[in-house]
Motif scaffolding. Structure first.
Motif, mmCIF file in Angstrom:
data_model
loop_
_atom_site.group_PDB
_atom_site.id
_atom_site.type_symbol
_atom_site.label_atom_id
_atom_site.label_comp_id
_atom_site.label_asym_id
_atom_site.label_seq_id
_atom_site.Cartn_x
_atom_site.Cartn_y
_atom_site.Cartn_z
ATOM 1 N N GLN A 14 0.750 -1.172 -0.047
ATOM 2 C CA GLN A 14 -0.096 0.158 0.012
ATOM 3 C C GLN A 14 0.909 1.203 0.164
ATOM 4 O O GLN A 14 0.642 2.147 -0.732
ATOM 5 C CB GLN A 14 -0.860 -0.099 1.309
ATOM 6 N N LEU A 15 1.770 1.314 0.835
ATOM 7 C CA LEU A 15 2.899 2.373 0.788
ATOM 8 C C LEU A 15 3.517 2.582 -0.502
ATOM 9 O O LEU A 15 3.767 3.824 -0.688
ATOM 10 C CB LEU A 15 3.705 2.112 1.969
ATOM 11 N N ASP A 16 3.882 1.308 -1.216
ATOM 12 C CA ASP A 16 4.660 1.796 -2.495
ATOM 13 C C ASP A 16 3.749 1.970 -3.455
ATOM 14 O O ASP A 16 4.029 3.059 -4.210
ATOM 15 C CB ASP A 16 5.156 0.167 -2.731
ATOM 16 N N THR A 17 2.356 1.602 -3.285
ATOM 17 C CA THR A 17 1.502 2.220 -4.107
ATOM 18 C C THR A 17 1.416 3.744 -4.081
ATOM 19 O O THR A 17 1.316 4.502 -4.999
ATOM 20 C CB THR A 17 -0.025 1.653 -4.302
ATOM 21 N N LEU A 18 1.017 4.165 -3.165
ATOM 22 C CA LEU A 18 1.116 5.554 -2.754
ATOM 23 C C LEU A 18 2.470 6.448 -3.050
ATOM 24 O O LEU A 18 2.360 7.479 -3.686
ATOM 25 C CB LEU A 18 0.962 5.987 -1.192
ATOM 26 N N ARG A 19 3.531 5.720 -2.794
ATOM 27 C CA ARG A 19 4.794 6.384 -3.271
ATOM 28 C C ARG A 19 4.931 6.544 -4.897
ATOM 29 O O ARG A 19 5.328 7.464 -5.486
ATOM 30 C CB ARG A 19 5.980 5.532 -2.668
ATOM 31 N N GLY A 21 2.407 7.003 -6.622
ATOM 32 C CA GLY A 21 1.470 8.090 -7.111
ATOM 33 C C GLY A 21 2.223 9.436 -6.680
ATOM 34 O O GLY A 21 1.400 10.551 -6.804
ATOM 35 N N GLY A 22 3.347 9.518 -6.256
ATOM 36 C CA GLY A 22 4.248 10.758 -5.869
ATOM 37 C C GLY A 22 3.826 11.347 -4.438
ATOM 38 O O GLY A 22 4.293 12.424 -4.015
ATOM 39 N N ILE A 23 3.226 10.401 -3.582
ATOM 40 C CA ILE A 23 3.095 10.710 -2.226
ATOM 41 C C ILE A 23 4.394 10.398 -1.500
ATOM 42 O O ILE A 23 5.051 9.184 -1.363
ATOM 43 C CB ILE A 23 1.796 10.127 -1.878
ATOM 44 N N ASP A 24 5.072 11.190 -0.687
ATOM 45 C CA ASP A 24 5.817 10.823 0.488
ATOM 46 C C ASP A 24 5.601 10.345 1.728
ATOM 47 O O ASP A 24 4.853 11.252 2.486
ATOM 48 C CB ASP A 24 6.876 12.322 0.494
ATOM 49 N N ILE A 25 5.526 9.082 1.918
ATOM 50 C CA ILE A 25 5.225 8.566 2.880
ATOM 51 C C ILE A 25 5.813 7.582 3.629
ATOM 52 O O ILE A 25 6.823 7.049 3.151
ATOM 53 C CB ILE A 25 3.541 7.802 2.540
ATOM 54 N N ARG A 26 5.717 7.628 4.998
ATOM 55 C CA ARG A 26 6.559 6.615 5.936
ATOM 56 C C ARG A 26 5.737 5.961 6.997
ATOM 57 O O ARG A 26 4.792 6.539 7.332
ATOM 58 C CB ARG A 26 7.733 7.488 6.370
ATOM 59 N N TYR A 27 5.969 4.973 7.296
ATOM 60 C CA TYR A 27 5.302 4.097 8.186
ATOM 61 C C TYR A 27 6.217 4.191 9.667
ATOM 62 O O TYR A 27 7.290 4.041 9.631
ATOM 63 C CB TYR A 27 5.079 2.951 7.915
ATOM 64 N N ILE A 28 5.432 4.524 10.906
ATOM 65 C CA ILE A 28 6.220 4.601 12.116
ATOM 66 C C ILE A 28 5.223 3.603 12.958
ATOM 67 O O ILE A 28 4.071 4.110 13.297
ATOM 68 C CB ILE A 28 6.200 6.021 12.636
ATOM 69 N N GLN A 29 5.964 2.562 13.383
ATOM 70 C CA GLN A 29 5.212 1.655 14.240
ATOM 71 C C GLN A 29 5.130 2.515 15.558
ATOM 72 O O GLN A 29 5.984 2.685 16.316
ATOM 73 C CB GLN A 29 5.910 0.502 14.571
#
Length: 149
Positions: A14-19, A21-29
């Protein structure tokens, strides 16, 4: 983006799909019901991005059962992410100049739902807390339009 669970393959996709699409996203547990986790997540955000523009609080757990059959631990599991999560977020980001804070509630907080007394209560809390926090924004004690949807 943050959550209690580890970053598994499905979330990574899901994160890779958003990336893509040009979205800078990171997951923090991070467990939002634990104040130290929220503080550490916020510290990481500030170190990596310099600031936080807004908060979207959408944590929630459902443990459907009639109230007479619910165990205290089940009720705590339902209340904690929404109630403690909202309180912990507000404590940690209270002085930040946010643009917004959005709390994801449920119609169950207004109408109730069979087997969801604790969930309804947690969502009713979010609705009331959003109104309270928005009052603090109006008084200049918090920042960012606060809404519960």
């Amino acid at each position: 983006m943050s959550g209690r669970s580890e970053l598994n393959e499905e979330k990574q996709k899901q994160l890779d799909t958003l990336r893509q699409g040009g979205i800078d996203i990171r997951y923090i547990q991070s467990d939002i019901s634990k104040l130290d986790d929220v503080r550490n997540a916020f510290k990481t955000i500030k170190e990596e991005y310099g600031k936080l523009d807004g908060v979207i609080h959408s944590a929630g757990v459902i443990r459907d059962a009639f109230i007479l059959k619910k165990r205290v631990e089940e009720i705590r599991e339902v209340l904690s992410p929404k109630v403690m999560g909202a309180l912990n977020l507000d404590e940690v980001v209270g002085g930040e100049e946010l643009d917004f804070m959005v709390l994801f509630s449920s119609v169950a907080g207004v109408l109730g739902n069979i087997g969801q007394s604790d969930y309804a209560g947690a969502n009713a809390f979010l609705d009331a807390f959003a109104a309270y926090r928005q009052g603090l924004v109006v008084e200049g004690k918090r920042f960012g339009k606060t809404v519960s949807i």
